[in-house]
Design a protein around this motif. Structure first.
Motif, PDB file in Angstrom:
ATOM      1  N   ARG A  69      82.074  58.781  27.569  1.00  0.00           N
ATOM      2  CA  ARG A  69      81.241  57.596  27.798  1.00  0.00           C
ATOM      3  C   ARG A  69      80.432  58.058  28.980  1.00  0.00           C
ATOM      4  N   PHE A 111      78.032  60.534  27.470  1.00  0.00           N
ATOM      5  CA  PHE A 111      76.757  59.338  27.288  1.00  0.00           C
ATOM      6  C   PHE A 111      76.054  58.568  28.779  1.00  0.00           C
ATOM      7  N   TRP A 125      72.695  57.365  27.252  1.00  0.00           N
ATOM      8  CA  TRP A 125      72.475  56.684  26.388  1.00  0.00           C
ATOM      9  C   TRP A 125      71.524  57.575  24.565  1.00  0.00           C
ATOM     10  N   ARG A 126      70.880  58.829  25.179  1.00  0.00           N
ATOM     11  CA  ARG A 126      70.331  58.968  23.982  1.00  0.00           C
ATOM     12  C   ARG A 126      70.664  59.927  23.825  1.00  0.00           C
ATOM     13  N   PRO A 177      69.212  57.195  19.991  1.00  0.00           N
ATOM     14  CA  PRO A 177      70.606  56.466  20.348  1.00  0.00           C
ATOM     15  C   PRO A 177      71.601  57.483  20.094  1.00  0.00           C
ATOM     16  N   ALA A 210      75.106  64.476  24.378  1.00  0.00           N
ATOM     17  CA  ALA A 210      75.173  63.500  23.864  1.00  0.00           C
ATOM     18  C   ALA A 210      74.865  63.169  22.614  1.00  0.00           C
ATOM     19  N   HIS A 244      81.330  56.265  35.236  1.00  0.00           N
ATOM     20  CA  HIS A 244      80.202  55.753  34.348  1.00  0.00           C
ATOM     21  C   HIS A 244      79.802  54.831  34.372  1.00  0.00           C
TER      22      HIS A 244
END
Length: 176
Positions: free
Chosen positions: A85, A88, A93-94, A101, A124, A162
């Motif tokens: 997490r 990310f 978050w990409r 995504p 990520a 996070h």
């Protein structure tokens, strides 16, 4: 005290920011833990959240920010924990390869080829790019990273991790 939220609010965090006696951000705790600090006179409410906590004997506003009444000396962690997490969150978050995504994490230098599980080697990735990259290096694929991965340097990572901060915490987090 067994407390319940009388008005659960969707989209609002049920966490509270804890400040030291000097108004320095220390950590984020569940609202119930913040309520225990308040009821045991170990803290005071600085900013009120949404709704109320109710028990048989007490009704208190949901705290959003609490300040400890006594100064607590805290040994700061130097390293931010490497979690899925957190990776990310660091990468927005990409997928770092195609900017889609992110669904998985990828080791830039594959672990099967001696790559370590460290911040500087984990990114990520979307499932498609991760599958396409497979067990190869970026050089073998002709891919490049726009920004080399690194451990988060902002001291707020030690406080928030996070988490996405509640907007009501902004005044206390910008001072840190």
């Amino acid at each position: 005290m067994t407390a319940t939220l009388s008005q659960p609010v969707t989209g609002v965090s049920h966490s509270a920011l804890v400040l030291n006696a000097t108004y320095e951000p220390l950590c984020v705790v569940p609202v119930r833990r913040a309520a225990v600090l308040l009821l045991s006179d170990k803290a005071e409410t600085v900013t009120i959240g949404d709704g109320f906590l109710r028990s048989a004997r007490h009704t208190i506003p949901v705290p959003s920010v609490v300040r400890l009444n006594r100064y607590v000396k805290v040994a700061r962690r130097r390293n931010v924990s490497l979690t899925r997490r957190a990776v990310f969150a660091r990468d927005g978050w990409r997928c770092v390869y195609c900017e889609g995504p992110a669904e998985t994490i990828d080791h830039v230098m594959p672990r099967s080829r001696g790559g370590a599980h460290i911040w500087e080697n984990v990114v990520a990735s979307c499932a498609r790019c991760n599958h396409k990259k497979n067990d190869r290096t970026l050089t073998e694929l002709g891919w490049r990273l726009k920004v080399p991965p690194a451990a988060p340097k902002n001291p707020l990572w030690c406080v928030l991790g996070h988490r996405t901060p509640d907007p009501r915490w902004a005044v206390w987090l910008t001072a840190a």
